[in-house]
Design a protein around this motif. Structure first.
Motif, PDB file in Angstrom:
ATOM      1  N   GLN A 243      -7.923  42.823  22.840  1.00 51.13           N
ATOM      2  CA  GLN A 243      -6.482  43.068  22.815  1.00 51.13           C
ATOM      3  C   GLN A 243      -5.824  42.807  24.181  1.00 51.13           C
ATOM      4  O   GLN A 243      -4.641  43.057  24.346  1.00 51.13           O
ATOM      5  CB  GLN A 243      -6.214  44.510  22.378  1.00 51.13           C
ATOM      6  CG  GLN A 243      -6.680  44.805  20.958  1.00 51.13           C
ATOM      7  CD  GLN A 243      -6.499  46.262  20.588  1.00 51.13           C
ATOM      8  OE1 GLN A 243      -6.905  47.159  21.324  1.00 51.13           O
ATOM      9  NE2 GLN A 243      -5.873  46.507  19.452  1.00 51.13           N
TER      10      GLN A 243
ATOM     11  N   HIS B  14       0.192  40.789  20.551  1.00 44.41           N
ATOM     12  CA  HIS B  14       1.094  41.939  20.647  1.00 44.41           C
ATOM     13  C   HIS B  14       2.369  41.522  21.374  1.00 44.41           C
ATOM     14  O   HIS B  14       2.326  40.680  22.273  1.00 44.41           O
ATOM     15  CB  HIS B  14       0.443  43.093  21.410  1.00 44.41           C
ATOM     16  CG  HIS B  14      -0.703  43.721  20.688  1.00 44.41           C
ATOM     17  ND1 HIS B  14      -2.004  43.296  20.853  1.00 44.41           N
ATOM     18  CD2 HIS B  14      -0.743  44.740  19.790  1.00 44.41           C
ATOM     19  CE1 HIS B  14      -2.805  44.027  20.098  1.00 44.41           C
ATOM     20  NE2 HIS B  14      -2.065  44.910  19.436  1.00 44.41           N
ATOM     21  N   HIS B  15       3.478  42.134  20.983  1.00 41.15           N
ATOM     22  CA  HIS B  15       4.772  41.824  21.593  1.00 41.15           C
ATOM     23  C   HIS B  15       5.399  43.094  22.171  1.00 41.15           C
ATOM     24  O   HIS B  15       5.282  44.173  21.598  1.00 41.15           O
ATOM     25  CB  HIS B  15       5.719  41.206  20.550  1.00 41.15           C
ATOM     26  CG  HIS B  15       5.214  39.933  19.967  1.00 41.15           C
ATOM     27  ND1 HIS B  15       5.327  38.716  20.596  1.00 41.15           N
ATOM     28  CD2 HIS B  15       4.546  39.691  18.804  1.00 41.15           C
ATOM     29  CE1 HIS B  15       4.776  37.770  19.855  1.00 41.15           C
ATOM     30  NE2 HIS B  15       4.289  38.342  18.769  1.00 41.15           N
ATOM     31  N   ASP B  16       6.071  42.933  23.326  1.00 35.75           N
ATOM     32  CA  ASP B  16       6.809  44.026  23.956  1.00 35.75           C
ATOM     33  C   ASP B  16       5.930  45.272  24.113  1.00 35.75           C
ATOM     34  O   ASP B  16       6.324  46.377  23.751  1.00 35.75           O
ATOM     35  CB  ASP B  16       8.054  44.357  23.127  1.00 35.75           C
ATOM     36  CG  ASP B  16       8.973  45.339  23.835  1.00 35.75           C
ATOM     37  OD1 ASP B  16       8.945  45.394  25.075  1.00 35.75           O
ATOM     38  OD2 ASP B  16       9.708  46.073  23.127  1.00 35.75           O
ATOM     39  N   SER B  17       4.717  45.054  24.642  1.00 35.39           N
ATOM     40  CA  SER B  17       3.762  46.144  24.778  1.00 35.39           C
ATOM     41  C   SER B  17       3.511  46.451  26.244  1.00 35.39           C
ATOM     42  O   SER B  17       3.399  45.541  27.071  1.00 35.39           O
ATOM     43  CB  SER B  17       2.433  45.763  24.099  1.00 35.39           C
ATOM     44  OG  SER B  17       1.437  46.727  24.349  1.00 35.39           O
TER      45      SER B  17
ATOM     46  N   HIS C 183       0.797  48.095  26.935  1.00 33.46           N
ATOM     47  CA  HIS C 183      -0.655  48.248  26.963  1.00 33.46           C
ATOM     48  C   HIS C 183      -1.427  46.942  26.797  1.00 33.46           C
ATOM     49  O   HIS C 183      -2.531  46.806  27.317  1.00 33.46           O
ATOM     50  CB  HIS C 183      -1.095  49.207  25.847  1.00 33.46           C
ATOM     51  CG  HIS C 183      -0.551  50.581  25.998  1.00 33.46           C
ATOM     52  ND1 HIS C 183       0.269  51.168  25.055  1.00 33.46           N
ATOM     53  CD2 HIS C 183      -0.689  51.492  26.993  1.00 33.46           C
ATOM     54  CE1 HIS C 183       0.604  52.382  25.453  1.00 33.46           C
ATOM     55  NE2 HIS C 183       0.042  52.600  26.620  1.00 33.46           N
TER      56      HIS C 183
ATOM     57  N   GLY D 221       4.449  44.283  16.941  1.00 31.72           N
ATOM     58  CA  GLY D 221       5.452  44.728  17.902  1.00 31.72           C
ATOM     59  C   GLY D 221       6.527  45.543  17.211  1.00 31.72           C
ATOM     60  O   GLY D 221       6.364  45.986  16.073  1.00 31.72           O
ATOM     61  N   THR D 222       7.644  45.707  17.868  1.00 34.20           N
ATOM     62  CA  THR D 222       8.735  46.527  17.354  1.00 34.20           C
ATOM     63  C   THR D 222       9.639  45.719  16.421  1.00 34.20           C
ATOM     64  O   THR D 222       9.566  44.493  16.350  1.00 34.20           O
ATOM     65  CB  THR D 222       9.578  47.063  18.519  1.00 34.20           C
ATOM     66  OG1 THR D 222      10.170  45.938  19.203  1.00 34.20           O
ATOM     67  CG2 THR D 222       8.730  47.858  19.494  1.00 34.20           C
TER      68      THR D 222
ATOM     69  N   ARG E 145      -4.176  56.991  23.955  1.00 34.21           N
ATOM     70  CA  ARG E 145      -3.117  56.012  23.686  1.00 34.21           C
ATOM     71  C   ARG E 145      -2.753  56.007  22.204  1.00 34.21           C
ATOM     72  O   ARG E 145      -1.584  55.968  21.828  1.00 34.21           O
ATOM     73  CB  ARG E 145      -3.549  54.607  24.099  1.00 34.21           C
ATOM     74  CG  ARG E 145      -2.428  53.565  23.917  1.00 34.21           C
ATOM     75  CD  ARG E 145      -2.960  52.188  23.634  1.00 34.21           C
ATOM     76  NE  ARG E 145      -3.577  52.089  22.328  1.00 34.21           N
ATOM     77  CZ  ARG E 145      -2.912  51.857  21.192  1.00 34.21           C
ATOM     78  NH1 ARG E 145      -1.605  51.737  21.185  1.00 34.21           N
ATOM     79  NH2 ARG E 145      -3.558  51.767  20.056  1.00 34.21           N
TER      80      ARG E 145
ATOM     81  N   ALA F 147       0.816  57.165  20.611  1.00 36.07           N
ATOM     82  CA  ALA F 147       1.603  56.267  19.760  1.00 36.07           C
ATOM     83  C   ALA F 147       2.034  56.978  18.488  1.00 36.07           C
ATOM     84  O   ALA F 147       3.164  56.810  18.009  1.00 36.07           O
ATOM     85  CB  ALA F 147       0.795  55.018  19.443  1.00 36.07           C
TER      86      ALA F 147
ATOM     87  N   ARG G  41       5.177  56.544  24.916  1.00 38.73           N
ATOM     88  CA  ARG G  41       4.823  55.218  25.424  1.00 38.73           C
ATOM     89  C   ARG G  41       4.744  55.271  26.942  1.00 38.73           C
ATOM     90  O   ARG G  41       5.743  55.449  27.618  1.00 38.73           O
ATOM     91  CB  ARG G  41       5.860  54.197  24.957  1.00 38.73           C
ATOM     92  CG  ARG G  41       5.647  52.787  25.473  1.00 38.73           C
ATOM     93  CD  ARG G  41       6.569  51.840  24.718  1.00 38.73           C
ATOM     94  NE  ARG G  41       6.694  50.553  25.404  1.00 38.73           N
ATOM     95  CZ  ARG G  41       7.154  49.458  24.823  1.00 38.73           C
ATOM     96  NH1 ARG G  41       7.520  49.487  23.564  1.00 38.73           N
ATOM     97  NH2 ARG G  41       7.258  48.338  25.497  1.00 38.73           N
TER      98      ARG G  41
END
Length: 335
Positions: free
Chosen positions: A10, A46-49, A51, A113-114, A248, A252, A257
């Motif tokens: 990841q 993953h987007h806008d993370s 982590h 992502g969000t 983590r 979540a 966050r």
């Protein structure tokens, strides 16, 4: 059972290094796993993370494939709902051409992502939130394999002048929602137990196999089980290191966050938790494979037997890059 051991990476943003280094650390780990004899190395999207540092798996796949020799490299996975199936096919068939018989194309339905990032990725159109996923997966397989029927308006498109090299096609799932579709379309299947171990059952693979047989596909239907795994010299140390990933996941669920905590910071937080929060933490940890190399391999063998599969992929998230390398080194020493 002769188990193939693989990796789902990841690209965690380790607290031990500058955030900008996270993608390079994935490449470093991939090179180690190639040397140790791991079978497959997948990178996630993953987007806008805060982590995880890989929004574009196709770039990291190509980078890793260029500096490794034997290990298969692929996406685990491309979040297909955001993208044109033709463009995804072009990217991965190009990589299959450059790195013959080593590229995997794994796709998933989740947004990675969000809701805000889903809107931004779809702009100027509206996101379809996976409603078109089955059609996208069908088109993608057709483009990759050159099997679109003549009455399909896209059947005359040539992905490359020579489209012979193809990546292996895989579909990701965590609780069975995509198993039937994967079997029907002829994708291999990767089951992400690390996401939802409570709802990850062998019956999902059985459903997949039924649809595969019903569709009349030729050849072997490959299955992979992906687990969360932390390995260390002692069980106590492994459980301590696992705290970063466990916390983590708990945070979540609670809508929090923040950057990864160190193992000692996690222990401090644990002591301040309510009894119900401690119970939730302990439950998440119970879904991980944690311990010495012998202990981890014992559980890996048990899971492979329970799920009737010969390939296990491990997802290892730690605060320290050294600890993650150490986990894969210890586990890989028994390959």
């Amino acid at each position: 059972m002769n188990i193939k051991l693989s990796v789902v990476d990841q690209s965690p943003v380790h607290g031990s290094h500058a955030k900008v280094e996270a993608p390079r650390l994935s490449i470093e780990l991939a090179q180690l796993c190639d040397q140790l004899g791991y079978y497959r190395y997948w990178v996630a999207e993953h987007h806008d993370s805060v982590h995880f540092a890989n929004p574009c798996p196709e770039i990291l796949v190509a980078s890793i494939a260029s500096v490794t020799q034997n290990i298969r490299v692929g996406s685990g996975g491309v979040m297909l709902s955001h993208y044109s199936p033709l463009k995804v096919a072009e990217c991965f068939k190009m990589m299959a051409t450059l790195f013959p018989d080593r590229i995997d194309l794994g796709v998933g339905r989740a947004p990675g992502g969000t809701g805000l990032t889903s809107h931004a990725l779809a702009f100027p159109h509206e996101p379809h939130h996976g409603d078109l996923y089955a059609n996208q997966a069908h088109l993608l397989a057709g483009f990759v394999q050159g099997t679109l029927p003549d009455d399909n308006p896209y059947s005359k498109i040539k992905v490359l002048p020579d489209s012979t090299p193809t990546p292996e096609l895989w579909m990701l799932g965590s609780s069975g929602g995509s198993a039937g579709l994967a079997g029907h379309l002829g994708y291999n299947i990767a089951l992400a137990r690390f996401i939802d171990p409570d709802n990850c059952h062998p019956s999902i693979f059985e459903q997949y196999a039924e649809e595969w047989d019903k569709a009349g596909h030729q050849g072997k239907a490959n299955k992979m089980l992906a687990i969360a795994c932390i390995c260390a010299e002692t069980e106590e140390e492994a459980r301590l290191r696992a705290g970063t990933a466990v916390y983590r996941k708990l945070a979540a669920q609670l809508g929090q966050r923040e950057d990864f905590l160190t193992p000692s910071e996690v222990q401090d937080r644990y002591r301040q938790m309510s009894a119900s929060e401690q119970s939730a933490y302990d439950h998440i940890l119970s879904g991980y494979t944690v311990g010495t190399a012998d202990q981890c391999w014992q559980e890996i063998n048990e899971l492979a037997k329970t799920f009737s599969c010969d390939e296990i992929a491990t997802v290892t998230v730690t605060h320290s890059h050294h600890d993650r390398m150490d986990s894969y080194r210890l586990l890989g020493s028994q390959l």
